[in-house]
Design a protein around this motif. Structure first.
Motif, PDB file in Angstrom:
ATOM      1  N   LEU A   1       4.633  11.929  -4.682  1.00 29.83           N
ATOM      2  CA  LEU A   1       5.833  11.133  -4.436  1.00 29.83           C
ATOM      3  C   LEU A   1       6.951  11.503  -5.399  1.00 29.83           C
ATOM      4  O   LEU A   1       8.121  11.558  -5.014  1.00 29.83           O
ATOM      5  CB  LEU A   1       5.504   9.644  -4.538  1.00 29.83           C
ATOM      6  N   THR A   2       6.596  11.776  -6.658  1.00 28.68           N
ATOM      7  CA  THR A   2       7.597  12.211  -7.643  1.00 28.68           C
ATOM      8  C   THR A   2       8.177  13.557  -7.231  1.00 28.68           C
ATOM      9  O   THR A   2       9.400  13.755  -7.256  1.00 28.68           O
ATOM     10  CB  THR A   2       6.959  12.296  -9.050  1.00 28.68           C
ATOM     11  N   VAL A  30      -8.870  -2.858  12.253  1.00 28.46           N
ATOM     12  CA  VAL A  30      -8.484  -2.905  10.838  1.00 28.46           C
ATOM     13  C   VAL A  30      -6.960  -2.771  10.731  1.00 28.46           C
ATOM     14  O   VAL A  30      -6.295  -3.564  10.052  1.00 28.46           O
ATOM     15  CB  VAL A  30      -9.184  -1.783  10.039  1.00 28.46           C
ATOM     16  N   HIS A  31      -6.409  -1.781  11.408  1.00 21.31           N
ATOM     17  CA  HIS A  31      -4.968  -1.528  11.390  1.00 21.31           C
ATOM     18  C   HIS A  31      -4.212  -2.786  11.834  1.00 21.31           C
ATOM     19  O   HIS A  31      -3.266  -3.224  11.173  1.00 21.31           O
ATOM     20  CB  HIS A  31      -4.648  -0.330  12.293  1.00 21.31           C
ATOM     21  N   LYS A  32      -4.655  -3.378  12.916  1.00 20.64           N
ATOM     22  CA  LYS A  32      -4.011  -4.575  13.472  1.00 20.64           C
ATOM     23  C   LYS A  32      -4.029  -5.726  12.462  1.00 20.64           C
ATOM     24  O   LYS A  32      -3.031  -6.429  12.287  1.00 20.64           O
ATOM     25  CB  LYS A  32      -4.727  -4.977  14.764  1.00 20.64           C
ATOM     26  N   ARG A  33      -5.150  -5.921  11.769  1.00 24.33           N
ATOM     27  CA  ARG A  33      -5.264  -7.017  10.799  1.00 24.33           C
ATOM     28  C   ARG A  33      -4.267  -6.839   9.651  1.00 24.33           C
ATOM     29  O   ARG A  33      -3.642  -7.803   9.211  1.00 24.33           O
ATOM     30  CB  ARG A  33      -6.687  -7.133  10.259  1.00 24.33           C
ATOM     31  N   PHE A  34      -4.116  -5.610   9.175  1.00 25.26           N
ATOM     32  CA  PHE A  34      -3.184  -5.359   8.066  1.00 25.26           C
ATOM     33  C   PHE A  34      -1.729  -5.478   8.522  1.00 25.26           C
ATOM     34  O   PHE A  34      -0.889  -5.989   7.772  1.00 25.26           O
ATOM     35  CB  PHE A  34      -3.453  -4.003   7.416  1.00 25.26           C
ATOM     36  N   ILE A  35      -1.432  -5.051   9.729  1.00 28.33           N
ATOM     37  CA  ILE A  35      -0.080  -5.232  10.279  1.00 28.33           C
ATOM     38  C   ILE A  35       0.213  -6.735  10.384  1.00 28.33           C
ATOM     39  O   ILE A  35       1.295  -7.196  10.013  1.00 28.33           O
ATOM     40  CB  ILE A  35       0.066  -4.531  11.653  1.00 28.33           C
ATOM     41  N   GLU A  36      -0.764  -7.497  10.853  1.00 27.75           N
ATOM     42  CA  GLU A  36      -0.600  -8.953  10.959  1.00 27.75           C
ATOM     43  C   GLU A  36      -0.425  -9.613   9.592  1.00 27.75           C
ATOM     44  O   GLU A  36       0.206 -10.662   9.480  1.00 27.75           O
ATOM     45  CB  GLU A  36      -1.787  -9.575  11.710  1.00 27.75           C
ATOM     46  N   MET A  37      -0.959  -8.982   8.542  1.00 28.25           N
ATOM     47  CA  MET A  37      -0.794  -9.491   7.181  1.00 28.25           C
ATOM     48  C   MET A  37       0.580  -9.138   6.616  1.00 28.25           C
ATOM     49  O   MET A  37       0.910  -9.526   5.498  1.00 28.25           O
ATOM     50  CB  MET A  37      -1.873  -8.940   6.250  1.00 28.25           C
ATOM     51  N   GLY A  38       1.368  -8.364   7.375  1.00 28.63           N
ATOM     52  CA  GLY A  38       2.728  -8.056   6.938  1.00 28.63           C
ATOM     53  C   GLY A  38       2.936  -6.671   6.374  1.00 28.63           C
ATOM     54  O   GLY A  38       4.009  -6.367   5.859  1.00 28.63           O
ATOM     55  N   PHE A  39       1.931  -5.797   6.482  1.00 29.43           N
ATOM     56  CA  PHE A  39       2.101  -4.427   6.008  1.00 29.43           C
ATOM     57  C   PHE A  39       2.846  -3.612   7.061  1.00 29.43           C
ATOM     58  O   PHE A  39       2.628  -3.771   8.260  1.00 29.43           O
ATOM     59  CB  PHE A  39       0.741  -3.779   5.682  1.00 29.43           C
ATOM     60  N   ASP A  40       3.746  -2.747   6.596  1.00 34.04           N
ATOM     61  CA  ASP A  40       4.534  -1.910   7.502  1.00 34.04           C
ATOM     62  C   ASP A  40       3.781  -0.653   7.920  1.00 34.04           C
ATOM     63  O   ASP A  40       3.944  -0.169   9.039  1.00 34.04           O
ATOM     64  CB  ASP A  40       5.853  -1.507   6.819  1.00 34.04           C
ATOM     65  N   ARG A  41       2.984  -0.120   6.993  1.00 40.28           N
ATOM     66  CA  ARG A  41       2.206   1.095   7.259  1.00 40.28           C
ATOM     67  C   ARG A  41       0.801   0.906   6.715  1.00 40.28           C
ATOM     68  O   ARG A  41       0.617   0.394   5.604  1.00 40.28           O
ATOM     69  CB  ARG A  41       2.843   2.319   6.598  1.00 40.28           C
ATOM     70  N   VAL A  42      -0.176   1.361   7.499  1.00 37.53           N
ATOM     71  CA  VAL A  42      -1.584   1.209   7.123  1.00 37.53           C
ATOM     72  C   VAL A  42      -2.264   2.563   7.310  1.00 37.53           C
ATOM     73  O   VAL A  42      -2.220   3.128   8.398  1.00 37.53           O
ATOM     74  CB  VAL A  42      -2.287   0.144   7.998  1.00 37.53           C
ATOM     75  N   TYR A  43      -2.880   3.069   6.238  1.00 36.88           N
ATOM     76  CA  TYR A  43      -3.485   4.399   6.269  1.00 36.88           C
ATOM     77  C   TYR A  43      -4.979   4.333   5.999  1.00 36.88           C
ATOM     78  O   TYR A  43      -5.411   3.654   5.071  1.00 36.88           O
ATOM     79  CB  TYR A  43      -2.838   5.306   5.213  1.00 36.88           C
ATOM     80  N   GLY A  44      -5.720   5.084   6.775  1.00 37.24           N
ATOM     81  CA  GLY A  44      -7.160   5.165   6.590  1.00 37.24           C
ATOM     82  C   GLY A  44      -7.532   6.190   5.534  1.00 37.24           C
ATOM     83  O   GLY A  44      -6.682   6.912   5.013  1.00 37.24           O
ATOM     84  N   ARG A  65       6.476  11.386   4.753  1.00 37.71           N
ATOM     85  CA  ARG A  65       7.241  11.407   6.010  1.00 37.71           C
ATOM     86  C   ARG A  65       7.632   9.985   6.417  1.00 37.71           C
ATOM     87  O   ARG A  65       8.774   9.702   6.775  1.00 37.71           O
ATOM     88  CB  ARG A  65       6.411  12.060   7.111  1.00 37.71           C
ATOM     89  N   ASP A  66       6.658   9.063   6.321  1.00 32.77           N
ATOM     90  CA  ASP A  66       6.922   7.675   6.697  1.00 32.77           C
ATOM     91  C   ASP A  66       7.918   7.019   5.743  1.00 32.77           C
ATOM     92  O   ASP A  66       8.789   6.253   6.172  1.00 32.77           O
ATOM     93  CB  ASP A  66       5.620   6.880   6.752  1.00 32.77           C
ATOM     94  N   LEU A  67       7.796   7.298   4.448  1.00 35.99           N
ATOM     95  CA  LEU A  67       8.739   6.756   3.475  1.00 35.99           C
ATOM     96  C   LEU A  67      10.158   7.230   3.787  1.00 35.99           C
ATOM     97  O   LEU A  67      11.102   6.436   3.757  1.00 35.99           O
ATOM     98  CB  LEU A  67       8.357   7.174   2.059  1.00 35.99           C
ATOM     99  N   ARG A  68      10.296   8.499   4.071  1.00 37.96           N
ATOM    100  CA  ARG A  68      11.628   9.035   4.392  1.00 37.96           C
ATOM    101  C   ARG A  68      12.201   8.355   5.626  1.00 37.96           C
ATOM    102  O   ARG A  68      13.392   8.047   5.691  1.00 37.96           O
ATOM    103  CB  ARG A  68      11.555  10.554   4.581  1.00 37.96           C
ATOM    104  N   GLU A  69      11.342   8.094   6.599  1.00 33.83           N
ATOM    105  CA  GLU A  69      11.766   7.414   7.825  1.00 33.83           C
ATOM    106  C   GLU A  69      12.136   5.955   7.536  1.00 33.83           C
ATOM    107  O   GLU A  69      13.124   5.441   8.067  1.00 33.83           O
ATOM    108  CB  GLU A  69      10.639   7.476   8.857  1.00 33.83           C
ATOM    109  N   ASP A  70      11.368   5.290   6.683  1.00 32.74           N
ATOM    110  CA  ASP A  70      11.536   3.855   6.437  1.00 32.74           C
ATOM    111  C   ASP A  70      12.623   3.512   5.408  1.00 32.74           C
ATOM    112  O   ASP A  70      13.341   2.535   5.572  1.00 32.74           O
ATOM    113  CB  ASP A  70      10.216   3.227   5.983  1.00 32.74           C
ATOM    114  N   ILE A  71      12.700   4.297   4.327  1.00 33.27           N
ATOM    115  CA  ILE A  71      13.638   3.931   3.238  1.00 33.27           C
ATOM    116  C   ILE A  71      14.589   5.064   2.862  1.00 33.27           C
ATOM    117  O   ILE A  71      15.447   4.873   2.010  1.00 33.27           O
ATOM    118  CB  ILE A  71      12.898   3.450   1.977  1.00 33.27           C
ATOM    119  N   GLY A  72      14.418   6.236   3.439  1.00 28.93           N
ATOM    120  CA  GLY A  72      15.245   7.371   3.038  1.00 28.93           C
ATOM    121  C   GLY A  72      14.676   8.050   1.813  1.00 28.93           C
ATOM    122  O   GLY A  72      13.502   7.907   1.493  1.00 28.93           O
ATOM    123  N   GLN A  73      15.534   8.787   1.109  1.00 23.99           N
ATOM    124  CA  GLN A  73      15.029   9.519  -0.058  1.00 23.99           C
ATOM    125  C   GLN A  73      15.783   9.249  -1.309  1.00 23.99           C
ATOM    126  O   GLN A  73      16.830   8.799  -1.446  1.00 23.99           O
ATOM    127  CB  GLN A  73      15.034  11.013   0.213  1.00 23.99           C
TER     128      GLN A  73
END
Length: 134
Positions: free
Chosen positions: A25-26, A102-116, A126-134
């Motif tokens: 990420l850095t 599992v994915h559905k439960r975490f989305i329902e808990m308010g998470f925007d992205r859930v990764y296995g 890629r998702d961070l760039r899409e969601d918040i930019g850089q």
């Protein structure tokens, strides 16, 4: 520069993936505030408030992520972090469970992205760039 709070939640002490994410990420141009391992929800929230973070990335490998993450979105909202992007990834549940459930439960808990388990850092970036930019 966008700021991300990164850490390993709950009683989990798995540090390797956390360090890999921090580095990736850095390198991708984000300001990473790494709160480390064994982190309660409050540490994520406090770090996000103090740094005006754009996203919180929660890692969990010991299987208890679902328990550790419950209520995090509500606590973020209460702390003035309404709308902050919440990501979670790793081995976030105990045993072999249907990933769609599992994915559905975490989305329902308010998470925007859930990764296995085994998700590459490139996908999170890629998702961070899409969601918040850089």
């Amino acid at each position: 520069m966008k700021t991300i709070v990164l850490g390993v939640i709950g009683a989990d002490c798995h540090a390797v993936g956390n360090k890999i994410l921090d580095y990736a990420l850095t390198e991708a141009g984000y300001n990473v505030v790494n709160i480390g391992v064994l982190s309660p929800q409050e540490d994520f929230i406090n770090a996000a408030v103090e740094t005006s973070a754009d996203a919180i990335l929660v890692s969990s490998l010991y299987g208890h992520g679902e328990i550790d993450c419950r209520g995090l979105r509500e606590k973020c909202d209460e702390a003035g972090l309404k709308g902050i992007k919440l990501y979670v990834g790793g081995n976030i549940v105990v045993g072999k469970q249907n990933w769609e459930d599992v994915h559905k439960r975490f989305i329902e808990m308010g998470f925007d992205r859930v990764y296995g388990p085994g998700t590459s850092t490139e996908i999170a970036i890629r998702d961070l760039r899409e969601d918040i930019g850089q």
